[in-house]
Scaffold this active site. Structure first.
Site, mmCIF file in Angstrom:
data_model
loop_
_atom_site.group_PDB
_atom_site.id
_atom_site.type_symbol
_atom_site.label_atom_id
_atom_site.label_comp_id
_atom_site.label_asym_id
_atom_site.label_seq_id
_atom_site.Cartn_x
_atom_site.Cartn_y
_atom_site.Cartn_z
ATOM 1 C CG ASP A 2 76.621 30.334 41.145
ATOM 2 O OD1 ASP A 2 76.991 30.133 42.312
ATOM 3 O OD2 ASP A 2 75.860 29.574 40.521
ATOM 4 C CE LYS A 11 76.939 35.186 46.401
ATOM 5 N NZ LYS A 11 76.636 34.662 45.062
ATOM 6 N N GLY A 12 82.466 35.184 46.302
ATOM 7 C CA GLY A 12 83.584 34.615 47.072
ATOM 8 C C GLY A 12 84.883 35.334 46.761
ATOM 9 C CE LYS A 13 88.804 38.714 41.640
ATOM 10 N NZ LYS A 13 89.528 38.841 40.412
ATOM 11 N N GLY A 18 78.097 28.057 47.064
ATOM 12 C CA GLY A 18 79.428 27.549 46.719
ATOM 13 C C GLY A 18 80.235 28.749 46.296
ATOM 14 C CG HIS A 19 80.458 31.864 48.321
ATOM 15 N ND1 HIS A 19 80.130 32.695 49.348
ATOM 16 C CD2 HIS A 19 79.299 31.646 47.642
ATOM 17 C CE1 HIS A 19 78.825 32.977 49.289
ATOM 18 N NE2 HIS A 19 78.302 32.333 48.275
ATOM 19 C CD GLN A 60 71.911 31.153 48.710
ATOM 20 O OE1 GLN A 60 71.536 31.726 49.706
ATOM 21 N NE2 GLN A 60 72.808 30.188 48.763
ATOM 22 C CB ALA A 104 80.885 26.481 43.113
ATOM 23 C CB THR A 129 74.696 20.931 42.181
ATOM 24 O OG1 THR A 129 74.549 22.053 41.302
ATOM 25 C CG2 THR A 129 73.926 21.195 43.463
ATOM 26 N N GLY A 130 77.706 21.134 40.563
ATOM 27 C CA GLY A 130 78.358 20.798 39.290
ATOM 28 C C GLY A 130 77.429 20.914 38.090
HETATM 29 P P1 GDP Z 1 79.848 32.986 44.115
HETATM 30 O O1 GDP Z 1 78.918 31.893 44.487
HETATM 31 O O2 GDP Z 1 79.153 34.281 43.871
HETATM 32 O O3 GDP Z 1 81.006 33.136 45.059
HETATM 33 O O4 GDP Z 1 80.469 32.576 42.690
HETATM 34 P P2 GDP Z 1 80.992 31.100 42.288
HETATM 35 O O5 GDP Z 1 82.277 30.851 42.971
HETATM 36 O O6 GDP Z 1 79.925 30.091 42.455
HETATM 37 O O7 GDP Z 1 81.160 31.280 40.730
HETATM 38 C C1 GDP Z 1 81.988 32.253 40.177
HETATM 39 C C2 GDP Z 1 83.039 31.543 39.311
HETATM 40 O O8 GDP Z 1 83.697 32.486 38.499
HETATM 41 C C3 GDP Z 1 84.141 30.875 40.120
HETATM 42 O O9 GDP Z 1 84.601 29.746 39.426
HETATM 43 C C4 GDP Z 1 85.217 31.946 40.185
HETATM 44 O O10 GDP Z 1 86.531 31.408 40.366
HETATM 45 C C5 GDP Z 1 85.084 32.552 38.814
HETATM 46 N N1 GDP Z 1 85.431 33.971 38.705
HETATM 47 C C6 GDP Z 1 85.230 34.984 39.582
HETATM 48 N N2 GDP Z 1 85.583 36.167 39.034
HETATM 49 C C7 GDP Z 1 86.009 35.896 37.791
HETATM 50 C C8 GDP Z 1 86.460 36.711 36.700
HETATM 51 O O11 GDP Z 1 86.531 37.923 36.771
HETATM 52 N N3 GDP Z 1 86.785 36.069 35.532
HETATM 53 C C9 GDP Z 1 86.695 34.713 35.402
HETATM 54 N N4 GDP Z 1 87.030 34.176 34.228
HETATM 55 N N5 GDP Z 1 86.277 33.920 36.394
HETATM 56 C C10 GDP Z 1 85.921 34.507 37.566
HETATM 57 P P1 IMO Z 2 75.876 31.077 45.703
HETATM 58 O O1 IMO Z 2 75.982 31.617 47.115
HETATM 59 C C1 IMO Z 2 73.266 29.945 42.411
HETATM 60 C C2 IMO Z 2 69.401 28.173 43.486
HETATM 61 C C3 IMO Z 2 69.172 26.724 43.147
HETATM 62 C C4 IMO Z 2 67.674 26.748 42.894
HETATM 63 C C5 IMO Z 2 67.161 27.734 43.948
HETATM 64 C C6 IMO Z 2 66.643 27.087 45.216
HETATM 65 O O2 IMO Z 2 76.971 30.150 45.352
HETATM 66 O O3 IMO Z 2 75.672 32.192 44.742
HETATM 67 P P2 IMO Z 2 67.851 25.924 47.287
HETATM 68 O O4 IMO Z 2 68.744 24.720 47.363
HETATM 69 O O5 IMO Z 2 68.465 27.179 47.814
HETATM 70 O O6 IMO Z 2 66.493 25.679 47.870
HETATM 71 O O7 IMO Z 2 67.588 26.137 45.701
HETATM 72 O O8 IMO Z 2 68.277 28.554 44.267
HETATM 73 N N1 IMO Z 2 70.611 28.436 44.295
HETATM 74 C C7 IMO Z 2 71.725 29.005 43.814
HETATM 75 N N2 IMO Z 2 72.054 29.378 42.558
HETATM 76 N N3 IMO Z 2 74.126 30.168 43.434
HETATM 77 C C8 IMO Z 2 73.797 29.829 44.695
HETATM 78 O O9 IMO Z 2 74.558 30.160 45.751
HETATM 79 C C9 IMO Z 2 72.570 29.177 44.926
HETATM 80 N N4 IMO Z 2 71.955 28.689 46.026
HETATM 81 C C10 IMO Z 2 70.767 28.252 45.626
HETATM 82 O O10 IMO Z 2 69.886 26.330 42.004
HETATM 83 O O11 IMO Z 2 67.405 27.310 41.639
HETATM 84 MG MG MG Z 3 78.345 29.985 43.844
#
Ligand code: GDP
Ligand code: IMO
Ligand code: MG
Length: 458
Positions: free
Chosen positions: A40, A43-45, A67-68, A252, A327, A329-330
């Site tokens: 989290d 990476k998606g951004k 969840g990206h 991850q 993103a 599981t909430g």
């Molecule tokens: P990922 O799994 O690595 O793609 O990251 P996630 O999407 O799960 O979580 C990153 C969260 O931070 C998302 O809600 C993005 O929209 C948000 N985000 C990304 N870059 C920034 C930033 O620079 N500032 C803020 N405030 N939010 C960001």
């Molecule tokens: P992104 O790509 C954050 C965590 C779970 C748990 C562990 C194992 O959005 O960064 P799993 O379901 O993979 O067997 O769970 O890994 N986990 C993540 N945490 N971002 C993720 O993906 C994750 N994918 C799995 O919360 O601790």
């Molecule tokens: Mg994520």
């Protein structure tokens, strides 16, 4: 789009989108984008941003545990399986052999994107015939095991990721190529379901699953996905030979890697750069730049050690300002100061050549910002990430403190426009991490970016 975000006179060799993008100093660059923390990181951004410069965007591991989040023109999209290049027109998106795919989830995601005008042609998405399928029994086993573990649970996403990778390594997994051959699929499913039902009933005390229901459901997935399934290793080789630029999208993060992370509180795949080769079938010589994505602080979802975790009001502030809710599981994310021990370790195991530092805006309003540069455990100082579960659980962070800043950052597009203390924070991180920071993100939007160096043009 972000051309104005970039030029900054006090940085070296800056290359940008826009007209300057024509001044290329290397022929082709393929870039991997890897999580440098516990997932989290944003990476998606970052993938969405650099898709501008790439031709092909490839997922190589994980599944819909990912969840990206992408925010484009104020509209939020969360992708779980389709690569984060999908919001740009005419980019080829590839799901590599290292990904475990829940076909029902993938079909829903494709349909939702198509309804919004994305993936306008089927040829823009390709799925490896060697990618393994997540089956209903994988999800049932994942969730039942977590329930039985109670307090000791890993806190998985419950998507069946671990059990699907287990079957792959046990050589009883089912791949897309098997699904495509009806007889092969029937045979493999028969074998698997017999074994899984015994395990579900006798060991996990769960309901058994029906062969016929799974067979029928996956039969319909076969027809819906047939058009996308191909030999993606060969496809990528041809793309690379044709001079196309490839962006590899990690899921991850390094500290969740099954070999290098905080085992056993990890996911079941290799999230590190090494996974790019095994998860796509390309050789390492094709990788030119590795971007590690790190937040300006740290978060973690699920169980496991987290030395810089903040449980008081500072942690609550990070959670609220950073909207730190999963993103996928909430679930609320645990929050803490930046753990430079972990990120420095990620630099080492991934060969990171530049860091994208995200969510710097979230640190606005803290009087002091802190960074862990080492751990203290049982009287010993650790400068490197310990392998021992016990040491990690007891590790106390050795924190450095810096003055914070009050100005909101979300409108900043040039490094020199950041408040002086924010600039100092970034510069100091470069020293601690012994790695350059090539991008600072100041908001979720694609345009909320200070780009210092573009790996596709350096
Ligand atoms: P990922 O799994 O690595 O793609 O990251 P996630 O999407 O799960 O979580 C990153 C969260 O931070 C998302 O809600 C993005 O929209 C948000 N985000 C990304 N870059 C920034 C930033 O620079 N500032 C803020 N405030 N939010 C960001
Ligand atoms: P992104 O790509 C954050 C965590 C779970 C748990 C562990 C194992 O959005 O960064 P799993 O379901 O993979 O067997 O769970 O890994 N986990 C993540 N945490 N971002 C993720 O993906 C994750 N994918 C799995 O919360 O601790
Ligand atoms: Mg994520």
């Amino acid at each position: 789009m972000i051309a104005t975000a970039i030029a900054d006179s006090n940085r070296r060799s800056i290359r940008t989108h826009g007209p300057q993008a024509q001044i290329r100093t290397s022929n082709v660059a393929n870039v991997a984008i890897i999580g440098a923390q516990w997932g989290d990181e944003g990476k998606g951004k970052i993938v969405d941003l650099f898709t501008h410069d790439a031709d092909v965007i490839v997922r190589f591991q994980g599944g819909n545990n990912a969840g990206h989040t992408l925010v484009v023109d104020g509209e939020k999209t969360v992708l779980h399986l389709v690569p984060s290049g999908a919001l740009h027109a005419n980019k080829l998106c590839v799901i590599g052999n290292g990904v475990v795919v829940d076909p029902g989830v993938l079909i829903e995601e494709i349909d939702a994107l198509k309804r919004r005008g994305y993936l306008s042609e089927d040829s823009l998405l390709r799925i490896s015939e060697e990618a393994h399928l997540i089956m209903p029994y994988h999800k049932a086993i994942d969730q039942a095991r977590e329930r039985l573990r109670g307090k000791g649970k890993i806190g998985t996403t419950g998507r069946g990721i671990g059990p699907a990778y287990e079957d792959k390594v046990a050589r009883i997994g089912i791949r897309f190529v098997d699904l495509m051959e009806e007889d092969t699929f029937r045979e493999k499913l028969k074998y698997a379901i017999e074994e899984k039902n015994i395990y579900l009933k006798a060991i996990l005390k769960e309901k058994t699953l029906s062969f016929q229901e799974i067979y029928d459901a996956y039969g319909s997935y076969r027809e819906k996905l047939r058009t996308y399934i191909t030999n993606t290793g060969l496809l990528l080789d041809r793309q690379i030979k044709a001079g196309k630029k490839v962006l590899f999208e990690g899921a991850q993060g390094t500290l969740l890697d099954v070999d290098h992370g905080t085992y056993p509180f990890v996911t079941s795949s290799n999230t590190v750069t090494g996974g790019v080769c095994t998860g796509t079938g390309i050789g390492p010589q094709h990788l030119h730049h590795i971007i590690g994505v790190s937040k300006a602080y740290t978060t973690r979802v699920g169980s496991g050690p987290f030395p810089t975790e903040l449980s008081g009001p500072e942690g609550e502030k990070l959670k609220a300002e950073g909207a730190e809710f999963g993103a996928t599981t909430g679930r609320p994310r645990r929050c803490g100061w930046l753990d430079a021990v972990g990120v420095r370790y990620a630099v080492r195991v991934n060969g990171i050549t530049g860091i994208a530092l995200t969510k710097l805006d979230v640190l606005t309003g803290f009087k002091k910002v802190r960074v862990a540069t080492a751990y203290r455990c049982d009287g010993e100082i650790y400068h490197d990430f310990p392998s021992s579960q016990r040491a990690m659980e007891r590790a106390q962070p050795v924190l450095e403190e810096m003055d914070g800043w009050d100005t909101p950052l979300s409108e900043v597009r040039r490094f020199s426009d950041l408040p002086a203390n924010a600039q100092k924070y970034v510069r100091h991180l470069e020293e601690i991490l012994e790695t350059k920071i090539i991008l600072v993100s100041v908001g979720p939007g694609r345009e909320q970016t200070v780009l210092l160096e573009n790996p596709f043009y350096s």
